[in-house]
Design an enzyme around this catalytic site. Sequence first.
Site, PDB file in Angstrom:
ATOM      1  CD1 TRP A 150      -3.105  -1.113   0.557  1.00 52.34           C
ATOM      2  CD2 TRP A 150      -1.812  -2.377   1.857  1.00 52.34           C
ATOM      3  NE1 TRP A 150      -3.743  -2.311   0.732  1.00 52.34           N
ATOM      4  CE2 TRP A 150      -2.979  -3.114   1.536  1.00 52.34           C
ATOM      5  CE3 TRP A 150      -0.842  -2.992   2.660  1.00 52.34           C
ATOM      6  CZ2 TRP A 150      -3.209  -4.400   1.986  1.00 52.34           C
ATOM      7  CZ3 TRP A 150      -1.078  -4.278   3.111  1.00 52.34           C
ATOM      8  CH2 TRP A 150      -2.237  -4.973   2.777  1.00 52.34           C
ATOM      9  CG  HIS A 174      -6.564  -0.983   3.422  1.00 53.50           C
ATOM     10  ND1 HIS A 174      -6.079  -2.235   3.691  1.00 53.50           N
ATOM     11  CD2 HIS A 174      -6.090  -0.213   4.431  1.00 53.50           C
ATOM     12  CE1 HIS A 174      -5.355  -2.231   4.784  1.00 53.50           C
ATOM     13  NE2 HIS A 174      -5.346  -1.017   5.249  1.00 53.50           N
ATOM     14  NE  ARG A 200      -4.407   0.795  -1.912  1.00 52.25           N
ATOM     15  CZ  ARG A 200      -4.780  -0.431  -2.152  1.00 52.25           C
ATOM     16  NH1 ARG A 200      -4.217  -1.107  -3.131  1.00 52.25           N
ATOM     17  NH2 ARG A 200      -5.688  -1.002  -1.404  1.00 52.25           N
ATOM     18  CD  GLN A 214     -10.022  -1.001  -0.852  1.00 50.93           C
ATOM     19  OE1 GLN A 214     -10.039  -0.923   0.372  1.00 50.93           O
ATOM     20  NE2 GLN A 214      -9.044  -1.573  -1.517  1.00 50.93           N
ATOM     21  CB  VAL A 257      -6.993 -12.632   5.914  1.00 52.46           C
ATOM     22  CG1 VAL A 257      -8.154 -11.679   6.075  1.00 52.46           C
ATOM     23  CG2 VAL A 257      -6.126 -12.242   4.731  1.00 52.46           C
ATOM     24  CB  ALA A 310     -12.505  -9.170   6.597  1.00 56.60           C
TER      25      ALA A 310
HETATM   26  C1  YSA Z   1      -8.204  -8.109   2.245  1.00 58.26           C
HETATM   27  C2  YSA Z   1      -8.483  -8.945   3.327  1.00 58.26           C
HETATM   28  C3  YSA Z   1      -9.446  -8.521   4.216  1.00 58.26           C
HETATM   29  O1  YSA Z   1      -9.679  -9.283   5.312  1.00 58.26           O
HETATM   30  C4  YSA Z   1     -10.169  -7.358   4.027  1.00 58.26           C
HETATM   31  C5  YSA Z   1      -9.859  -6.561   2.946  1.00 58.26           C
HETATM   32  C6  YSA Z   1      -8.889  -6.928   2.076  1.00 58.26           C
HETATM   33  C7  YSA Z   1      -8.531  -6.034   0.951  1.00 58.26           C
HETATM   34  C8  YSA Z   1      -7.340  -5.167   1.280  1.00 58.26           C
HETATM   35  N1  YSA Z   1      -7.646  -4.191   2.301  1.00 58.26           N
HETATM   36  C9  YSA Z   1      -6.889  -4.424   0.060  1.00 58.26           C
HETATM   37  O2  YSA Z   1      -6.943  -3.224  -0.016  1.00 58.26           O
HETATM   38  N2  YSA Z   1      -6.505  -5.253  -0.930  1.00 58.26           N
HETATM   39  S1  YSA Z   1      -6.088  -4.749  -2.393  1.00 58.26           S
HETATM   40  O3  YSA Z   1      -4.995  -3.830  -2.312  1.00 58.26           O
HETATM   41  O4  YSA Z   1      -5.851  -5.901  -3.207  1.00 58.26           O
HETATM   42  O5  YSA Z   1      -7.342  -3.962  -2.929  1.00 58.26           O
HETATM   43  C10 YSA Z   1      -8.628  -4.563  -2.915  1.00 58.26           C
HETATM   44  C11 YSA Z   1      -9.357  -4.232  -4.198  1.00 58.26           C
HETATM   45  O6  YSA Z   1      -9.353  -2.836  -4.417  1.00 58.26           O
HETATM   46  C12 YSA Z   1      -8.675  -4.818  -5.437  1.00 58.26           C
HETATM   47  O7  YSA Z   1      -9.053  -6.153  -5.642  1.00 58.26           O
HETATM   48  C13 YSA Z   1      -9.200  -3.912  -6.506  1.00 58.26           C
HETATM   49  O8  YSA Z   1     -10.509  -4.260  -6.862  1.00 58.26           O
HETATM   50  C14 YSA Z   1      -9.229  -2.584  -5.813  1.00 58.26           C
HETATM   51  N3  YSA Z   1      -8.006  -1.822  -6.065  1.00 58.26           N
HETATM   52  C15 YSA Z   1      -6.793  -1.982  -5.494  1.00 58.26           C
HETATM   53  N4  YSA Z   1      -5.930  -1.065  -5.953  1.00 58.26           N
HETATM   54  C16 YSA Z   1      -6.595  -0.311  -6.845  1.00 58.26           C
HETATM   55  C17 YSA Z   1      -7.924  -0.799  -6.923  1.00 58.26           C
HETATM   56  N5  YSA Z   1      -8.837  -0.238  -7.707  1.00 58.26           N
HETATM   57  C18 YSA Z   1      -8.440   0.816  -8.449  1.00 58.26           C
HETATM   58  N6  YSA Z   1      -7.201   1.346  -8.429  1.00 58.26           N
HETATM   59  C19 YSA Z   1      -6.256   0.819  -7.639  1.00 58.26           C
HETATM   60  N7  YSA Z   1      -5.047   1.351  -7.612  1.00 58.26           N
END
Ligand code: YSA
Length: 342
Positions: A150, A174, A200, A214, A257, A310
């Site tokens: 992140w 997030h 981000r 999100q 997780v 989650a």
């Molecule tokens: C994971 C486990 C948990 O118990 C709860 C939540 C999570 C998700 C975690 N917090 C997270 O942020 N994961 S992630 O970085 O992979 O982002 C989750 C989702 O946000 C991605 O699958 C995507 O759909 C979206 N995302 C991530 N980065 C993005 C984005 N959408 C647009 N632009 C970006 N830069």
Amino acid sequence: MKVDALKKSFTKDIKGAQDVKSLEAVRIKYLGRKDGQLTKILKSLKNLSVVQRRKIGPEANALRQEIEKALNERLGIFVVKQQHLDIDVTLPGKKIPIGHLHILTQLENEVRDIFSRLNFSVVEGPEVETEYYNFDALNIQSGHPARDMWDTFWLNQPVVVPTTDNDKKLLRTHTSPMQIRFMEKHKPPFQIIVPGRVFRYEATDASHEINFHQIEGLMVGNGVNLANFKYVIETFLRQLFGADIEIRFRPSYFPFVEPGLEVDIKLSSGQEKLIASRKSEWLEVMGAGMVHPNVFRAVSYDTNKIQGFAFGVGLERLAMIKYKIDDIRLFHSGDLRFINQF
Ligand code: YSA
């Protein structure tokens, strides 16, 4: 002229008055200050005997009121008629541009509805977070390599030196910090979703923005398991996209997780450009997993009794699939040609 005769003649005259000008002439004829016929009678009352005055006075005054009322009514009709003449009913009406909800707001409302039907409550949280909630309490201590997942916008810190290391301010990367904030104040069982804006500090491309949305999900209780997660997510995605949507669950890693997974959706025809730019037919829409015991420990839950799942799903990614949008950067472009399509 007697009052009766005057009344008859007025009735005839007012009928003959066809416009504002001739109506004014009638008014002057009867009520004119100097030579008005009724004015004259009213002025002469003082020269009459008491008996005559008592008879003619009320009659003359009643007629004055009648004449004034009739003149006003007729004047009103002429004015309205004139106004109608001034309106060109053949001209096209003026179009007033009306705004509407942004496509992402519309979709977020739909997601809220689906989860409400699954008995999830909706809560919201702050966009400016502390290092503690965004990272530490989620089992990502300072120096943890997973922090690199992140890229963070750190805010200028207050001049006063923070009392602890982890209350440094940042823009949340997030929606997961709301897991901690909610659990600090509530006891299980519960199921919530948390929609919100996240940030981000990373390069953008067709499927990555620096500022996106999100929806966090969290279900906690005694015996909550991965099968519950799979049921909820499949139900949600099929209600949103239709029964035929192809869904893929993949193992993945997030420090908060165990086990961790990610969910992909297969892109369909009409999305060739996005498929080509990603070099894949699958688009990742969420990260998820079973809540790590260390997260429960951070909020003093008994890890022997409590389990939970989650997830964090990207709203823009869902919209890209649902509406076949090839580039995520269109959502915040402010281009009305794009916005007005939805
Ligand atoms: C994971 C486990 C948990 O118990 C709860 C939540 C999570 C998700 C975690 N917090 C997270 O942020 N994961 S992630 O970085 O992979 O982002 C989750 C989702 O946000 C991605 O699958 C995507 O759909 C979206 N995302 C991530 N980065 C993005 C984005 N959408 C647009 N632009 C970006 N830069």
